[in-house]
Design a protein around this motif. Structure first.
Motif, PDB file in Angstrom:
ATOM      1  N   ARG A   8       0.824  -1.211   0.000  1.00 30.04           N
ATOM      2  CA  ARG A   8       0.000   0.000   0.000  1.00 30.04           C
ATOM      3  C   ARG A   8       0.862   1.266   0.000  1.00 30.04           C
ATOM      4  O   ARG A   8       0.415   2.319  -0.423  1.00 30.04           O
ATOM      5  CB  ARG A   8      -0.931   0.011   1.225  1.00 30.04           C
ATOM      6  CG  ARG A   8      -1.985  -1.089   1.189  1.00 30.04           C
ATOM      7  CD  ARG A   8      -2.954  -0.951   2.353  1.00 30.04           C
ATOM      8  NE  ARG A   8      -3.677   0.312   2.317  1.00 30.04           N
ATOM      9  CZ  ARG A   8      -4.783   0.526   1.618  1.00 30.04           C
ATOM     10  NH1 ARG A   8      -5.284  -0.449   0.877  1.00 30.04           N
ATOM     11  NH2 ARG A   8      -5.390   1.692   1.651  1.00 30.04           N
ATOM     12  N   GLU A   9       2.091   1.153   0.475  1.00 30.04           N
ATOM     13  CA  GLU A   9       2.975   2.312   0.480  1.00 30.04           C
ATOM     14  C   GLU A   9       3.435   2.621  -0.943  1.00 30.04           C
ATOM     15  O   GLU A   9       3.742   1.730  -1.715  1.00 30.04           O
ATOM     16  CB  GLU A   9       4.193   2.060   1.361  1.00 30.04           C
ATOM     17  CG  GLU A   9       3.887   1.875   2.831  1.00 30.04           C
ATOM     18  CD  GLU A   9       3.332   0.504   3.169  1.00 30.04           C
ATOM     19  OE1 GLU A   9       3.506  -0.421   2.333  1.00 30.04           O
ATOM     20  OE2 GLU A   9       2.704   0.346   4.234  1.00 30.04           O
ATOM     21  N   GLY A  10       3.477   3.897  -1.256  1.00 34.60           N
ATOM     22  CA  GLY A  10       4.003   4.315  -2.541  1.00 34.60           C
ATOM     23  C   GLY A  10       3.040   4.168  -3.695  1.00 34.60           C
ATOM     24  O   GLY A  10       3.466   4.058  -4.847  1.00 34.60           O
ATOM     25  N   ARG A  11       1.729   4.188  -3.418  1.00 33.94           N
ATOM     26  CA  ARG A  11       0.744   4.147  -4.498  1.00 33.94           C
ATOM     27  C   ARG A  11       0.439   5.569  -4.962  1.00 33.94           C
ATOM     28  O   ARG A  11       0.173   6.460  -4.156  1.00 33.94           O
ATOM     29  CB  ARG A  11      -0.544   3.464  -4.034  1.00 33.94           C
ATOM     30  CG  ARG A  11      -0.385   1.977  -3.746  1.00 33.94           C
ATOM     31  CD  ARG A  11      -1.718   1.334  -3.383  1.00 33.94           C
ATOM     32  NE  ARG A  11      -1.561  -0.090  -3.067  1.00 33.94           N
ATOM     33  CZ  ARG A  11      -2.576  -0.901  -2.745  1.00 33.94           C
ATOM     34  NH1 ARG A  11      -3.817  -0.420  -2.710  1.00 33.94           N
ATOM     35  NH2 ARG A  11      -2.341  -2.171  -2.476  1.00 33.94           N
ATOM     36  N   HIS A  12       0.455   5.775  -6.267  1.00 33.76           N
ATOM     37  CA  HIS A  12       0.259   7.105  -6.839  1.00 33.76           C
ATOM     38  C   HIS A  12      -0.710   7.029  -8.020  1.00 33.76           C
ATOM     39  O   HIS A  12      -0.819   6.003  -8.688  1.00 33.76           O
ATOM     40  CB  HIS A  12       1.584   7.700  -7.325  1.00 33.76           C
ATOM     41  CG  HIS A  12       2.639   7.771  -6.271  1.00 33.76           C
ATOM     42  ND1 HIS A  12       2.691   8.779  -5.339  1.00 33.76           N
ATOM     43  CD2 HIS A  12       3.691   6.942  -5.997  1.00 33.76           C
ATOM     44  CE1 HIS A  12       3.724   8.582  -4.541  1.00 33.76           C
ATOM     45  NE2 HIS A  12       4.341   7.479  -4.915  1.00 33.76           N
ATOM     46  N   ALA A  13      -1.382   8.147  -8.248  1.00 35.83           N
ATOM     47  CA  ALA A  13      -2.182   8.328  -9.460  1.00 35.83           C
ATOM     48  C   ALA A  13      -1.763   9.638 -10.098  1.00 35.83           C
ATOM     49  O   ALA A  13      -1.514  10.632  -9.396  1.00 35.83           O
ATOM     50  CB  ALA A  13      -3.673   8.348  -9.137  1.00 35.83           C
ATOM     51  N   VAL A  14      -1.687   9.641 -11.422  1.00 35.63           N
ATOM     52  CA  VAL A  14      -1.365  10.866 -12.157  1.00 35.63           C
ATOM     53  C   VAL A  14      -2.481  11.101 -13.166  1.00 35.63           C
ATOM     54  O   VAL A  14      -2.763  10.236 -14.000  1.00 35.63           O
ATOM     55  CB  VAL A  14      -0.007  10.776 -12.864  1.00 35.63           C
ATOM     56  CG1 VAL A  14       0.304  12.108 -13.554  1.00 35.63           C
ATOM     57  CG2 VAL A  14       1.095  10.439 -11.876  1.00 35.63           C
ATOM     58  N   LEU A  15      -3.100  12.271 -13.081  1.00 37.88           N
ATOM     59  CA  LEU A  15      -4.190  12.654 -13.971  1.00 37.88           C
ATOM     60  C   LEU A  15      -3.822  13.948 -14.677  1.00 37.88           C
ATOM     61  O   LEU A  15      -2.904  14.664 -14.261  1.00 37.88           O
ATOM     62  CB  LEU A  15      -5.490  12.853 -13.173  1.00 37.88           C
ATOM     63  CG  LEU A  15      -5.985  11.678 -12.337  1.00 37.88           C
ATOM     64  CD1 LEU A  15      -7.206  12.102 -11.522  1.00 37.88           C
ATOM     65  CD2 LEU A  15      -6.328  10.478 -13.204  1.00 37.88           C
ATOM     66  N   SER A  16      -4.561  14.269 -15.710  1.00 38.32           N
ATOM     67  CA  SER A  16      -4.395  15.574 -16.339  1.00 38.32           C
ATOM     68  C   SER A  16      -5.007  16.636 -15.426  1.00 38.32           C
ATOM     69  O   SER A  16      -5.868  16.328 -14.593  1.00 38.32           O
ATOM     70  CB  SER A  16      -5.083  15.604 -17.704  1.00 38.32           C
ATOM     71  OG  SER A  16      -6.493  15.661 -17.544  1.00 38.32           O
ATOM     72  N   PRO A  17      -4.587  17.892 -15.529  1.00 35.47           N
ATOM     73  CA  PRO A  17      -5.169  18.944 -14.684  1.00 35.47           C
ATOM     74  C   PRO A  17      -6.685  19.036 -14.812  1.00 35.47           C
ATOM     75  O   PRO A  17      -7.385  19.227 -13.818  1.00 35.47           O
ATOM     76  CB  PRO A  17      -4.485  20.219 -15.185  1.00 35.47           C
ATOM     77  CG  PRO A  17      -3.170  19.753 -15.710  1.00 35.47           C
ATOM     78  CD  PRO A  17      -3.439  18.408 -16.325  1.00 35.47           C
ATOM     79  N   ARG A  18      -7.217  18.885 -16.001  1.00 36.13           N
ATOM     80  CA  ARG A  18      -8.669  18.984 -16.184  1.00 36.13           C
ATOM     81  C   ARG A  18      -9.395  17.849 -15.466  1.00 36.13           C
ATOM     82  O   ARG A  18     -10.474  18.052 -14.904  1.00 36.13           O
ATOM     83  CB  ARG A  18      -9.007  19.002 -17.673  1.00 36.13           C
ATOM     84  CG  ARG A  18     -10.460  19.349 -17.977  1.00 36.13           C
ATOM     85  CD  ARG A  18     -10.674  19.532 -19.464  1.00 36.13           C
ATOM     86  NE  ARG A  18      -9.947  20.690 -19.955  1.00 36.13           N
ATOM     87  CZ  ARG A  18     -10.432  21.927 -19.915  1.00 36.13           C
ATOM     88  NH1 ARG A  18     -11.622  22.165 -19.385  1.00 36.13           N
ATOM     89  NH2 ARG A  18      -9.722  22.923 -20.393  1.00 36.13           N
ATOM     90  N   GLN A  19      -8.817  16.666 -15.452  1.00 39.29           N
ATOM     91  CA  GLN A  19      -9.416  15.556 -14.711  1.00 39.29           C
ATOM     92  C   GLN A  19      -9.392  15.838 -13.213  1.00 39.29           C
ATOM     93  O   GLN A  19     -10.364  15.562 -12.506  1.00 39.29           O
ATOM     94  CB  GLN A  19      -8.654  14.263 -15.006  1.00 39.29           C
ATOM     95  CG  GLN A  19      -8.876  13.675 -16.381  1.00 39.29           C
ATOM     96  CD  GLN A  19      -7.988  12.476 -16.611  1.00 39.29           C
ATOM     97  OE1 GLN A  19      -6.776  12.546 -16.469  1.00 39.29           O
ATOM     98  NE2 GLN A  19      -8.598  11.352 -16.969  1.00 39.29           N
ATOM     99  N   TYR A  20      -8.275  16.362 -12.742  1.00 39.72           N
ATOM    100  CA  TYR A  20      -8.125  16.657 -11.323  1.00 39.72           C
ATOM    101  C   TYR A  20      -9.206  17.638 -10.851  1.00 39.72           C
ATOM    102  O   TYR A  20      -9.872  17.414  -9.841  1.00 39.72           O
ATOM    103  CB  TYR A  20      -6.729  17.214 -11.071  1.00 39.72           C
ATOM    104  CG  TYR A  20      -6.456  17.613  -9.636  1.00 39.72           C
ATOM    105  CD1 TYR A  20      -5.937  16.706  -8.738  1.00 39.72           C
ATOM    106  CD2 TYR A  20      -6.705  18.913  -9.202  1.00 39.72           C
ATOM    107  CE1 TYR A  20      -5.670  17.071  -7.423  1.00 39.72           C
ATOM    108  CE2 TYR A  20      -6.443  19.282  -7.900  1.00 39.72           C
ATOM    109  CZ  TYR A  20      -5.928  18.362  -7.010  1.00 39.72           C
ATOM    110  OH  TYR A  20      -5.685  18.732  -5.716  1.00 39.72           O
ATOM    111  N   TYR A  21      -9.394  18.707 -11.597  1.00 40.62           N
ATOM    112  CA  TYR A  21     -10.377  19.699 -11.177  1.00 40.62           C
ATOM    113  C   TYR A  21     -11.805  19.204 -11.394  1.00 40.62           C
ATOM    114  O   TYR A  21     -12.726  19.653 -10.702  1.00 40.62           O
ATOM    115  CB  TYR A  21     -10.120  21.018 -11.905  1.00 40.62           C
ATOM    116  CG  TYR A  21      -8.821  21.662 -11.478  1.00 40.62           C
ATOM    117  CD1 TYR A  21      -8.606  22.048 -10.158  1.00 40.62           C
ATOM    118  CD2 TYR A  21      -7.782  21.856 -12.386  1.00 40.62           C
ATOM    119  CE1 TYR A  21      -7.414  22.604  -9.753  1.00 40.62           C
ATOM    120  CE2 TYR A  21      -6.581  22.413 -11.987  1.00 40.62           C
ATOM    121  CZ  TYR A  21      -6.401  22.780 -10.672  1.00 40.62           C
ATOM    122  OH  TYR A  21      -5.215  23.322 -10.265  1.00 40.62           O
TER     123      TYR A  21
END
Length: 363
Positions: A226-239
């Motif tokens: 569970r440590e070190g789990r990340h998600a990367v989205l585009s800025p438009r998805q984030y907002y």
């Protein structure tokens, strides 16, 4: 508005001849609009930018001390994957080990240690030297009333970091499409996963939230830490996540009861997965081909790719030469009356453990 003329209607008497001259009556007694210095009388109060430039052409332009900089992307990938420094070699080897079994001992039989785990390897090589450069003319530095050299150095650093992020994110997306290199018994080990949001749902906030919980379930089922789990989205998805979904996904530490909607901050994680935003994702990027100098394969079809969820073992970076700036010496400066500024980095990236990578697709 009528122009205001200097000395208009006044007279001047010459002391030596006694002659009286009227201002504006002849060329020798010309009048000008107030605010002009040795300019034609046709320019009165300014009413457009052309008049303004003509009227105040001899006055100094003052530097505000502020330069409008290009918006720089936030580079985030390096610290979210495995990193190794390469010294005295051309590649780095990573070892995979699979699961082992446990059996009951039968009295009187020797324990021979014959249940060694299956092993596989992954080798990541260096790409060619990645550079970004600019020439700083000595005269330009003298005339510029801002730090030209430091600004160029910053831009070079941003260019290298952006290229760095793009390579790593493409590799993570490709990792999610790979099978595990461990296939022997008691395997095979699980490979990567793809979560399909549905066509046209790349900005559908509820679909994105659902994908986070699905991804967390997949990673848990594969026993990914569970440590070190990340998600990367585009800025438009984030907002979209902040504005379209009920406020229970906002971190209340950033605001009162609704999270800080005004600043767009407060969305830290969903289902234990840290959320980041970046413009360097291969977001619906189509087919990206391999470039000259890339010894690792970053190419692929990213037409439907719209986000990444991963744990740090999904990919690895080997770095032989960290980002650095070089400038030429005095001999070149004398010859060319300027300095060459070069930024460079030597690195390579490739997928590592596919079971730790999940790609979101709008399909």
């Amino acid at each position: 508005m009528a122009s205001v003329w200097s000395q208009n209607g006044n007279n001047y008497s010459q002391s030596n001849s006694g002659q009286t001259l009227a201002y504006g009556a002849g060329a020798e007694m010309a009048i000008t609009a107030q605010g002009n210095i040795n300019k034609t009388p046709g320019l009165g109060l300014t009413d457009n930018i052309t008049d303004y430039n003509s009227k105040y052409a001899t006055y100094l332009k003052i530097f505000s001390g502020e330069m409008i900089k290009a918006y720089e992307s936030v580079c985030i990938a390096k610290e979210t994957v495995q990193n190794r420094t390469l010294t005295n070699g051309r590649s780095l080897q990573f070892i995979y080990t699979g699961r082992m079994t446990a059996d009951y001992h039968q009295p009187g039989t020797p324990i021979l240690g014959s249940d060694n785990p299956p092993v596989a390897e992954k080798t990541i090589v260096m790409d060619d030297l990645l550079v970004s450069s600019a020439f700083v003319d000595s005269l330009d530095e003298v005339l510029a009333h801002y730090s030209l050299r430091s600004e160029i150095a910053n831009k070079i650093g941003y260019a290298l970091a952006e290229a760095y992020d793009k390579k790593i994110f493409r590799i993570i997306a490709k990792s999610a499409r790979q099978a595990s290199p461990i296939t022997a018994s008691p395997g095979p080990e699980p490979g990567g996963s793809v979560i399909k949001l549905g066509s046209g749902n790349e900005f559908n906030a509820q679909a994105l939230v659902d994908s986070f919980f699905e991804a967390a379930s997949i990673l848990d089922e594969k026993n990914v830490p569970r440590e070190g789990r990340h998600a990367v989205l585009s800025p438009r998805q984030y907002y979209a996540l902040i504005s379209q979904v009920d406020s229970n996904i906002l971190n209340r530490d950033y605001g009162n009861t609704q999270g800080n909607l005004n600043s767009g901050q407060g969305l830290v994680d969903i289902a234990g997965i840290s959320i980041k935003r970046s413009n360097n994702l291969p977001f619906m990027a189509g087919t990206i081909t391999r470039e000259q100098g890339e010894n690792n394969d970053y190419s692929g079809d990213f037409s439907a790719s719209c986000g990444l969820i991963y744990q740090k073992d999904a990919a690895a970076v080997v770095q032989g030469l960290g980002p650095s700036i070089q400038t030429t010496g005095s001999d070149v400066q004398t010859m060319y009356q300027g300095d060459l500024v070069v930024g460079r980095v030597a690195m390579g990236a490739d997928w590592l453990n596919p079971c730790a990578a999940i790609e979101l697709q709008a399909a």
